[in-house]
Design a protein around this motif. Structure first.
Motif, mmCIF file in Angstrom:
data_model
loop_
_atom_site.group_PDB
_atom_site.id
_atom_site.type_symbol
_atom_site.label_atom_id
_atom_site.label_comp_id
_atom_site.label_asym_id
_atom_site.label_seq_id
_atom_site.Cartn_x
_atom_site.Cartn_y
_atom_site.Cartn_z
ATOM 1 N N SER A 40 -5.467 0.972 -2.292
ATOM 2 C CA SER A 40 -4.205 1.157 -3.576
ATOM 3 C C SER A 40 -4.326 0.614 -5.190
ATOM 4 O O SER A 40 -3.941 1.768 -5.743
ATOM 5 C CB SER A 40 -3.407 0.732 -3.255
ATOM 6 N N CYS A 71 1.661 2.781 -3.124
ATOM 7 C CA CYS A 71 0.667 3.076 -4.393
ATOM 8 C C CYS A 71 0.623 5.281 -4.644
ATOM 9 O O CYS A 71 -0.035 5.797 -5.153
ATOM 10 C CB CYS A 71 -0.016 2.086 -4.291
ATOM 11 N N SER A 72 0.937 5.882 -3.069
ATOM 12 C CA SER A 72 0.546 6.973 -2.917
ATOM 13 C C SER A 72 1.149 8.263 -4.399
ATOM 14 O O SER A 72 2.385 7.394 -4.574
ATOM 15 C CB SER A 72 1.594 7.175 -1.903
ATOM 16 N N THR A 108 -6.860 3.493 -6.135
ATOM 17 C CA THR A 108 -5.660 4.732 -6.043
ATOM 18 C C THR A 108 -4.987 4.594 -7.421
ATOM 19 O O THR A 108 -5.351 6.288 -8.202
ATOM 20 C CB THR A 108 -5.038 5.369 -4.760
ATOM 21 N N LYS A 144 5.221 3.107 -8.536
ATOM 22 C CA LYS A 144 4.017 2.366 -8.717
ATOM 23 C C LYS A 144 3.695 1.580 -9.951
ATOM 24 O O LYS A 144 2.944 0.162 -9.821
ATOM 25 C CB LYS A 144 3.855 3.950 -9.423
ATOM 26 N N CYS A 159 0.785 -1.095 0.302
ATOM 27 C CA CYS A 159 0.146 0.287 -0.267
ATOM 28 C C CYS A 159 0.717 0.785 -0.072
ATOM 29 O O CYS A 159 0.631 1.724 -1.052
ATOM 30 C CB CYS A 159 -0.472 -0.163 0.944
ATOM 31 N N SER A 160 1.951 1.625 0.846
ATOM 32 C CA SER A 160 2.724 1.884 1.042
ATOM 33 C C SER A 160 3.296 2.610 -0.525
ATOM 34 O O SER A 160 3.824 3.326 -0.631
ATOM 35 C CB SER A 160 4.047 2.143 1.736
#
Length: 1938
Positions: free
Chosen positions: A1742, A1700-1701, A1745, A1709, A1697-1698
């Motif tokens: 995620s 995907c920001s 996003t 990504k 998850c981290s």
């Protein structure tokens, strides 16, 4: 609604009435009213009388025709009175007084021509008398008219010709007089381009007319000359004419068109005087040779004149134009009259070929090419003469293989890549004619395979590189003459090879042309063969044709990358379908037979995409028609089309849309299915990031809407004519569907324009709405579709707010659309609303954010059309206390007057404001920069002026005053800000200027700013007191305290001051440029006529001087670049103005500035740093105003002066001389870069190159620096812009012959320089001598290559360069040796490579000795290596047998072994070995290779790599490179082709050595090799099934796993993990660490900690996480139920998850998307919920996003998850299909809701989604808000918007809300509502409280914003609206849950 069809007619000549002066007219009318005469004559006279009295030209023509028929009817008996004479005289006089192309003149000519035979003599006499009058004593301004009259008489008017013959001496004398007058005038017109161009035109007309007269009076001339035995008057006239022609030919001031015509005139005159015997040819030969020997047969006077042309000093162009004349003016049809003609025929091409080298201008090259093609046509005409066969000597000279043909082919090869396409085209025609000449001279051999000349030519053409554009046309000619079968037999791979080239934009048109010639010819050949063999069935030969052409096409379409196939659709497919329409069915069948999921490699369009492409092309060609039963004859199911319209790949979607929109007929009716497909397509595709896709979508939708419009007209017409009620009802129903569809489209497009919509969506929507407005208008009446009815005022408001967008294009489209929308919806006529918008515009015009002034200009432009604007302005003026008295509008004013007065008022108002602001800025620039930067107002004035038609203004006096005020205002503004932009360091504002004027102004500003020499000066604001001019206004350096509300303090950064200053300078420049360019000029011209205008000559000249000062003194790039734009507008206007004084200004200014540059001394104000700042711009602007077609005298003069200055000279090494040299180099660089000078600059390239190379030898750094810049510009100018990443690609190279043919002066120059440089490189002394320009020379030479077409005889051969380049390989500088090796390659022909390599190897010492020069050895080995590599890539075949290379190398193997002490040469020798032994198919014979491999192995096994000898622990320079070379040998032997090196037993040992080598570079190389090999095998195995390769045994695997656990170097570690990733994906892997075997959990923990700690290295982070994810999937698959027990899974989830920001790098990504897509079926959609809800939902979040990421590649990659979802979870139409991200996003949220039901977790799921809906900026939100309010917006000059321009949070929130609502509804229907768990109830309560608080705070913040916040604080307003919407929608969901 029904638009009128505009028919564009061809331009017709303008009919004008007869214009005679009063006196003549009365005389004529009187003469026609004589009494007496017969009835017939009187009727003619009356007709003519009434004709003269009329002023309507068309009626005059009719009356003249009537008079003609009356004259025709006259009989001879009627008396020949004075009246008839008067009639004829009238007609003749009117004829000679009319303008050239007036149809009335043609009517009179036909009337005079139709007089009865008995009247003809009298008619001729009348006409002659009138003509003679004209000729007798004309005024010079009458010349053009009389010349036209003569031309008209001589051209297709028999009576006129008789007049000319009658007056021949007079006519010729007059023409000579006119021509000599023009020649005299020409010298006085330098610099006046318009006048000069006019004069050239007159000269051309006179020369053409004199030719026409001589041609038409051939007999008269020869009769007159023969009759007069001695000297006659005609001789003198002809002689004088000939001398004028000679003058034109030899004067280079004349343009080519005139010179070329004069060349024809000379030959014509000689032919007219001498007849067409052998003597003419002899005289023309002498003229071409420039020798007087063959002139003996000519008359004395002719001989004298010809001798004048035969001087040795004549310009080279003379012989060119004479050749052209000889070909055009002598007859070449049939057999030649005599031997001199043969001599002439062969002399012409030789003369032209000599010119090839001496001409420099591209335009002249164009003429040479054209004349050569003319010659080849003439030669063909001679050979095709039927009467008698051509002489054998001539036949031999013209047939293939002769010297002449060889030279002509060399000309073709050096010009077929010429930058002018005209030259390339002529070259192709010449090649075709040469083939035909060969065919005609060798009629016996018709079979091309039997003709050695043709086969050799074909072979050498096919051997050429495909990037040479000339190759295509030449092959096309061969196809045309010998058929496609001939080429396909020689090279069967031709079709697929050419299709592979279609991906390259520059080559696609050429390749497709050749392909078309091939397949059309092939089809014809196959058909002919079949019919000859008596077969009637077409299937057999069509099948063969399809195999050859269609099958490769479909393979490329399905499998190639999309960008490579675009041009196939544009160029190739339509041609193929036109040639064979029936092939479509074959294509569709073939494509539908491939399974739909076989999408081909990633990035390709797959079968579905290929199908759309073929259908689209077919439909646009009219091959398939839409029919009722299913679309397109039921060829394709509808669901396939729907899939294609939302396909992941842009191009597939575009092709599908093209299929729906494009049709062969523009009136084809839209079916309801097509409208549904558009509805399906539109919404997901509005938000496209790619400009290309947006452009295609708009253009296709335009085609569709045009179809709607055209078919509507057809249907309405049909309805009015149709009798049958049923058909009328059907048509009415279609129109109703159209109306529904258009209204739906309109509403949908207006709805998406919400605040917060992405830029791309706004752009697309506004474009499409603009199209609707153009085609259908937004009317509100009952007629048509009345689209205006659906536009609400909210819609119009949203369009208005788009004007505030940060994107210029959106602003422009929105303001255009607002003028099309119904005024009632826009509501600007409401006074209150208009005032608010006007106030917003005025506020924005003083904003400190640069973009706001553009918004202000657009708003003002909208208001200019409103009649009440002046009232609103008065209201604003009263409020602000501005002194402003506008002219009020008269009642019922027209639209033009309203616009003019409104514009006047707005400019006056802005000017008043600006005047007061400038006054304040004069006292404090800082306050101006902080609160009212001046540029916004000036920008608005310029913008408002742009929309005004300045030619038709009524209030001229007011405008004149305004213009004067504006110009004065501009100068004042400039004075305020120029000290900053002209200071020596404007960016930092650090005072270094000693000049007292500027420093005083600067000191004052600096006093206010107090600069610190630190970077924080740019970021930290200064606070400022507001007491104007107070002495103690010292800046307090406290830390930016908050402002008090009264706005007493200002924050100013240096950045603000600088932006204020340079933008103000920019706007002043734009405004002055606009004024000069658009306002009519007030001037008095040559004949004392005054032209009234708004701007005076002296004002324009003043503006020019202002620009001169700015350009020559500004230091800030922004300021002078933009002053340049304004100055260009001014110079354009000067050149076109009618004022003589202004026309001469550019030349005058140019000579002034060149003088100033020449005499630059330290006191000069010109800037010698910053690449001479504005000086090059100033000169560029002056030169580019010179018309391209003129003789470019200014350019030539400037270039000569600059090149003289730029060349180094011995006496100029002082400081005072280097400054002009630096300026000259910088200016030259700018001129070579200027595209507008185009090909005109090419003649000066070789001089510039010499200056740049010699400049490198200067001792002064500044000169060397400028020379470098000039050199790189010239390289780009010569070889073109770099077309790829590869610095050395063949695309940016040129054959040596082409290079030296175009720049012949460089041949001796480069050769001498190279010789000089090569003499300095001997490194025996051990000292490094660096010759400064050696590197440059090698750089240029490495860009050349030999053409396989080069003959050895070429005078500009590359051979002399070779020894010097080889010599440079001995340099002591490594880089020079490398460059020398690279530069040598092009100079060696492919056929000479083996012998050259052999001789180079022979130079190497056979055994070690004391006097060995290692630099020399290294240079030689590098040359061998580069030659072998180039041979490998170019020739595709082994070296010829018996080359001796293997033997020579084996004798020198000591160089690779430890006997050689130098590791650098050891490595180079190993590289040569790898080149020969490494590839599977070697260059040498098998026996030789295996021997070499054996020797190489023994060297390898005894080397440091294998024996790991640690004695040489201290690494010598080059030791790593040596080890890498060893490693390459080892890799080839162990991984790449172990079977050819001696089997697998070596593999493990070598790999172990490589993987355990202490040097990390070696480990990395080894791992890269293994990875590459594994990936290759994966691709090969896709076909066969997976198995582990034999060279990967257990030992190697355990080596790899233990390396993964212990490697310390991050890159190597990443590579190991990638290798293991590939291995894990094919089968499970045992992890060993030495003897211990690790469990999956242990490995997973290790990898996760590695991934967590390696964030600094993206590559390692991605590799670790990818491998970990594979293990997680394996764990879950092996035990779905027990997976949740594994502790580290949640840690893995959090890590993914981290990644995907938004702020993560794209690579991370992309890795995350691949991980998530790969675990879709096992983890995200599994019914067992293996990770538990708490870990699965964040993973889904995620993924969603990533689907909204800014980067398109990331979004596309994430949308692949759909194809991994189990089929039962999706509806059938999307299962297994790749869809575009917006559709994937919608499907994803829907799927998640479905999964909540499956997992029986609906309440928890709804709450999780509500948290998403509410957004998670909770905690820090309040703090942010406080901080935001305390920070003043002024702080940030350039506002940073959101990072992500693609995502649309507003749409995302709506989407979530929609899915949530339907989920709750479904849940409530099936569940008992009272079952909620207590912690869920608590969570609902908490969320409700949060949402309410958020809604309240957003509303309060919105209420506190100023009026119209959409304009003043756009970002903040959009942010608050979004917050409010999130809160309201969340409250709605929570309400439903309760």
């Amino acid at each position: 609604m029904l638009g009128r069809v505009m028919v564009v007619k061809k331009k017709t000549a303008k009919v004008e009435a007869v214009v005679l002066d009063e006196e003549n007219l009365h005389k004529l009318i009187a003469s026609l009213s004589l009494d007496g005469g017969e009835d017939g004559v009187r009727q003619v006279a009356q007709t003519l009388q009434s004709c003269l009295k009329l002023t309507e030209p068309v009626q005059q023509i009719q009356l003249v025709k009537k008079a003609g028929s009356q004259l025709e009817a006259l009989s001879e008996e009627q008396p020949d009175g004075a009246l008839l004479e008067a009639c004829l005289h009238t007609l003749a006089l009117v004829y000679t007084s009319l303008q050239a192309k007036n149809p009335l003149r043609r009517a009179i000519a036909s009337t005079l021509g139709s007089v009865p035979a008995w009247l003809q003599e009298r008619t001729v006499a009348c006409l002659s008398a009138c003509l003679s009058d004209c000729l007798s004593n004309p005024a010079s301004d009458q010349y053009p008219h009389i010349v036209d009259t003569i031309a008209a008489c001589a051209d297709g008017f028999p009576l006129g010709e008789r007049c000319i013959n009658k007056l021949l001496p007079e006519v010729l004398q007059f023409l000579h007089k006119g021509l000599s007058e023009y020649l005299h005038q020409n010298s006085g017109l330098v610099g006046r381009h318009i006048a000069q161009a006019q004069l050239m035109h007159h000269c051309l007309t006179v020369v053409k007319t004199s030719m026409l007269v001589i041609q038409r009076s051939q007999e008269t001339i020869s009769a007159a000359l023969q009759a007069a035995q001695d000297h006659c008057k005609l001789e003198d006239t002809l002689s004088s004419l000939l001398s004028c022609y000679t003058h034109i030919l030899t004067d280079e001031e004349f343009i080519q068109a005139v010179q070329s015509t004069a060349g024809m005139a000379v030959v014509l005159l000689i032919r007219s005087v001498m007849g067409s015997g052998d003597e003419v040819a002899s005289v023309v030969c002498s003229l071409l040779c420039g020798s007087a020997q063959g002139l003996g047969s000519a008359a004395q006077w002719l001989k004298q004149r010809c001798e004048g042309l035969c001087t040795s000093s004549r310009p080279p162009g003379v012989s060119l134009y004479l050749c052209h004349g000889a070909l055009a003016m002598l007859s070449w049809k049939g057999a030649l009259p005599g031997p001199q003609w043969e001599k002439l025929l062969l002399l012409v091409p030789n003369t032209l070929l000599d010119l090839d080298v001496s001409i420099k201008e591209s335009s002249t090259a164009m003429v040479v090419a054209r004349v050569l093609t003319l010659w080849s046509g003439a030669a063909l005409d001679c050979l095709q003469g039927e009467t008698q066969p051509c002489p054998p000597s001539l036949q031999q000279s013209l047939s293939g293989g002769s010297d002449l043909q060889r030279h002509l082919l060399e000309h073709i090869y050096s010009h077929w890549e010429h930058p002018l396409d005209g030259v390339r085209h002529q070259t192709r025609s010449l090649f075709r004619n040469l083939l035909l000449l060969h065919q005609h001279t060798n009629l016996s051999t018709s079979d091309p395979t039997k003709d050695p000349y043709i086969t050799e030519l074909t072979q050498s053409l096919l051997r050429l590189e495909w990037h040479m554009r000339g190759k295509y046309g030449s092959l096309g000619c061969l196809v045309e003459l010998h058929g496609a079968g001939y080429l396909l037999e020689i090279q069967p791979q031709l079709p697929s090879c050419l299709l592979g080239l279609m991906g390259d934009q520059t080559l696609a048109p050429y390749a497709s042309d050749l392909l078309e010639r091939l397949f059309v010819s092939h089809k014809a050949q196959l058909a002919a063969e079949a019919s000859a063999a008596g077969k009637t069935a077409t299937e057999d030969w069509m099948e063969r044709w399809h195999q050859t052409w269609v099958t490769p096409l479909l393979q490329v379409l399905c499998r190639a990358r999309l960008d490579q196939t675009t041009y196939i659709l544009d160029y190739f497919l339509p041609k193929l379908l036109r040639c064979s329409p029936s092939s479509l069915a074959h294509m569709v069948q073939a494509l539908q037979d491939t399974p739909p999921c076989s999408s081909g490699p990633s990035g390709s369009r797959g079968a579905l995409g290929a199908l759309m492409t073929c259908l689209r092309a077919a439909r646009a060609q009219g091959v398939v028609l839409s029919s009722e039963e299913g679309l397109w004859g039921g060829l394709v199911p509808l669901s396939l089309l729907q899939q294609a319209l939302v396909h992941k790949h842009d191009q597939v979607r575009m092709d599908a849309l093209g299929l729906v929109c494009e049709s062969h007929r523009s009136t084809e009716v839209l079916t309801s299915q097509e409208m549904d497909l558009i509805r399906h397509f539109l919404l997901p595709n509005l938000n496209s990031q790619s400009p290309g896709v947006r452009q295609q979508t708009v253009s296709l939708m335009k085609k569709l809407l045009c179809r709607v419009k055209d078919s509507t007209q057809l249907l309405q017409k049909r309805r009015s004519q149709e009798r049958e009620q049923q058909q009328r009802d059907r048509d009415q129903h279609t129109l109703h569907l159209y109306k529904e569809f258009l209204r739906w489209l309109c509403v949908r497009l207006l709805e998406v324009l919400l605040p917060g919509a992405s830029f791309s969506k706004c752009l697309m929507s506004l474009h499409l709405l603009g199209l609707l407005g153009q085609l259908f208008t937004f009317s509100t009446g009952s007629d048509g579709f009345a689209l205006g009815e659906v536009v609400t005022s909210t819609h119009a408001q949203n369009v208005l707010y788009c004007v505030a967008s940060n994107f210029l294009e959106v602003k422009q489209l929105a303001s255009t659309l607002l003028r099309q929308l119904p005024p009632s919806a826009v509501g600007l006529q409401v006074p209150e609303r208009m005032r608010r918008v006007l106030q917003a515009a005025l506020d924005l015009s003083t904003s400190t954010k640069p973009f706001d002034s553009v918004t202000a200009a657009h708003l003002l432009h909208l208001l200019l059309h409103q009649p009440d604007l002046i009232q609103a302005l008065l209201h604003c003026a009263q409020e602000q206390g501005v002194d402003f008295q506008p002219t009020s509008l008269p009642p019922q004013a027209s639209e033009a007057v309203t616009l003019e007065l409104n514009t006047l008022a707005v400019i006056q108002f802005l000017l008043r404001c600006l005047q007061s602001e400038v006054s304040r800025a004069e006292s404090s620039l800082l306050q101006a920069a902080a609160s009212y930067p001046l540029y916004g107002r000036a920008h608005c004035i310029t913008a408002v002026l742009q929309h005004l038609d300045t030619e038709s203004l009524s209030h001229t006096e007011q405008w004149r005053c305004l213009v004067s005020e504006l110009i004065a205002m501009c100068y004042r503004m400039s004075d305020v800000v120029s000290p900053v932009v002209q200071s020596s360091s404007p960016e930092g504002l650090i005072p270094m200027d000693t000049d007292s004027d500027t420093s005083a102004g600067l000191q004052k500003i600096l006093q206010e700013i107090q600069p610190r020499d630190t970077n924080d000066f740019f970021n930290n604001a200064r606070e400022l007191d507001t007491h104007d001019g107070d002495d103690d206004a010292q800046t307090q350096t406290t830390h930016t305290p908050s402002l008090d509300t009264g706005g007493e303090g200002y924050r100013v950064t240096a950045q603000m001051v600088l932006v204020c200053c340079w933008r103000s300078m920019k706007e002043v420049a734009m405004l002055l440029g606009q004024l000069c360019q658009s306002l009519p000029l007030h001037y008095t011209n040559d004949n004392a006529r005054t032209h009234p205008g708004l701007i005076r000559e002296e004002q324009v000249e003043g503006v020019g001087l202002y620009f001169r000062q700015q350009l020559l003194q500004s230091r800030h790039r922004g300021a002078f670049e933009l002053a340049y734009v304004g100055f260009v507008r001014l110079t354009d206007m000067l050149c076109r103005s009618g004022s003589q004084a202004l026309q001469q200004l550019p030349a005058h200014w140019l000579s002034e500035v060149l003088e100033e540059v020449k005499s630059s001394d330290p006191s000069s104000k010109l800037c010698a740093t910053r690449r001479s700042a504005g000086i090059p711009f100033y000169i560029q602007a002056l030169l580019s105003s010179e018309p391209k077609s003129s003789s470019c005298s200014l350019l030539k003069m400037t270039m000569r002066e600059l090149i003289a200055l730029a060349m180094p000279s011995t006496d100029r090494n002082t400081d005072s001389s280097t400054v002009p040299q630096v300026h000259a180099l910088n200016i030259l660089r700018a001129l070579y870069r200027d595209t507008r000078l185009g090909e005109n600059i090419i003649p000066f390239v070789s001089d510039g190159m010499q200056a740049a190379v010699l400049g490198f030898t200067s001792p002064v750094w500044a000169v060397r620096n400028s020379s470098t810049l000039l050199f790189s510009t010239l390289i780009t100018r010569i070889f073109g812009v770099k077309k790829g990443k590869d610095e050395h690609s063949k695309k940016n190279r040129m054959t040596g012959r082409e290079f030296f043919t175009r720049f012949p002066a460089l041949y001796p120059f480069l050769l001498n320089q190279l010789e000089e440089a090569a003499a300095t490189v001997e490194s025996d002394s051990g000292q490094v001598k660096l010759h400064p320009s050696l590197f440059l020379l090698l750089l240029v030479l490495s860009r050349l290559y030999p053409s396989p077409m080069d003959g050895s005889s070429s005078p500009l051969g590359l051979a002399p360069f070779m020894p010097f380049i080889i010599r440079c390989g001995r340099s002591a500088v490594y880089r020079t040796r490398e460059m020398a090796a690279r530069a040598l390659v092009p100079f060696v022909l492919v056929t000479q490579v083996p012998s050259t390599v052999h001789s180079l190897l022979q130079e190497l010492p056979p055994e070690p000795g004391p006097k060995i020069q290692h630099n020399h050895i290294h240079g030689t080995l590098l040359q061998v290596l580069f030659l072998l590599r180039s041979y490998q890539t170019d020739s595709h075949r082994p070296l010829p047998a018996g080359n001796g290379i293997g033997k020579a190398l084996r004798q020198r193997m000591w160089l690779a072994s430890r006997q050689n002490s130098c590791v650098v040469t050891r490595g180079a020798c190993l590289d040569v070995l790898v080149c020969l032994c490494g590839p599977k198919i070697s260059l040498l014979e098998d026996s030789e290779v295996s021997e070499l491999r054996r020797e190489a192995l023994s060297v390898l096994m005894s080397s440091d790599l294998v024996t790991s000898d640690t004695s040489s622990a201290t690494p010598a320079p080059g030791s790593t490179q040596y080890l890498l070379s060893l490693a390459r040998v080892a890799l080839s032997a162990s991984v790449e082709i172990p079977e050819l090196w001696g089997g697998p037993q070596l593999t493990t040992q070598l790999l172990q050595c490589l993987l355990q080598c202490p040097q990390y570079e070696v480990r990395e190389l080894a791992l890269e090799g293994v990875l590459k090999r594994l990936q290759q095998q994966e691709e090969e195995e896709e076909e066969e099934g997976k198995r582990r390769p034999p060279w990967l045994d257990e030992t190697t695997l355990s080596n790899l796993t233990s390396l993964a656990l212990h490697e310390t170097h991050p890159q190597c570690l990443a590579k190991v993990l990638q290798v293991l990733s590939v291995l894990t994906s094919s089968s499970e892997l045992l992890w060993r660490d030495g003897v211990r075997i690790l469990s999956k959990e242990e490995v997973l923990l290790h990898l996760l900690s590695l991934a967590q700690n390696s964030v600094h290295s993206v590559e390692l982070h991605c590799a670790a996480l990818t491998l970990a994810s594979q293990l997680v999937v394996q764990l879950v698959t092996s035990d779905p139920k027990g997976a949740s027990a594994v502790a580290c899974l949640s840690q893995w989830g959090a890590l993914v998850c981290s990644c995907c920001s938004e702020e993560q790098p794209v690579e991370v990504k992309l890795m995350a998307t691949k991980v998530l897509v790969n675990c879709t079926d096992t983890l995200l959609t599994s019914c067992d919920l293996p990770l538990g809800l708490a870990s699965t939902v964040p993973l889904w979040r995620s993924l969603l996003t990533l689907l909204q990421d800014e980067d398109q590649e990331v979004r596309d990659s994430a949308s692949d998850f759909i194809s991994n979802v189990p089929v039962h979870l999706l509806s059938t139409d999307v299962a297994g299909v790749s869809v575009c991200p917006p559709v994937a996003l919608d499907l994803g949220v829907g799927l998640l809701c479905r999964l909540f039901e499956l997992w029986e977790q609906v309440p928890a799921g709804v709450l999780a989604l509500t948290e998403w809906l509410l957004g998670d900026e909770e905690g820090d939100e309040e703090a942010d808000a406080d901080e935001a309010s305390s920070l003043d917006e002024e702080e940030f000059l350039f506002e940073k918007g959101d990072l992500n321009l693609w995502a649309e949070p507003v749409q995302w929130v709506k989407l979530l809300h929609g899915h949530l609502s339907s989920l709750i509804l479904a849940y409530k229907q099936t569940q008992d509502p009272g079952m909620a768990e207590p912690d869920q109830v608590h969570l609902i309560h908490t969320l409700s409280t949060q949402a309410q608080a958020k809604a309240l705070s957003s509303q309060q913040a919105l209420d506190s914003l100023p009026a119209l916040p959409q304009f003043s604080c756009t970002m903040e307003h959009a942010r608050l609206v979004l917050r409010q919407q999130r809160a309201t929608l969340a409250l709605d969901v929570l309400q439903r849950l309760r």
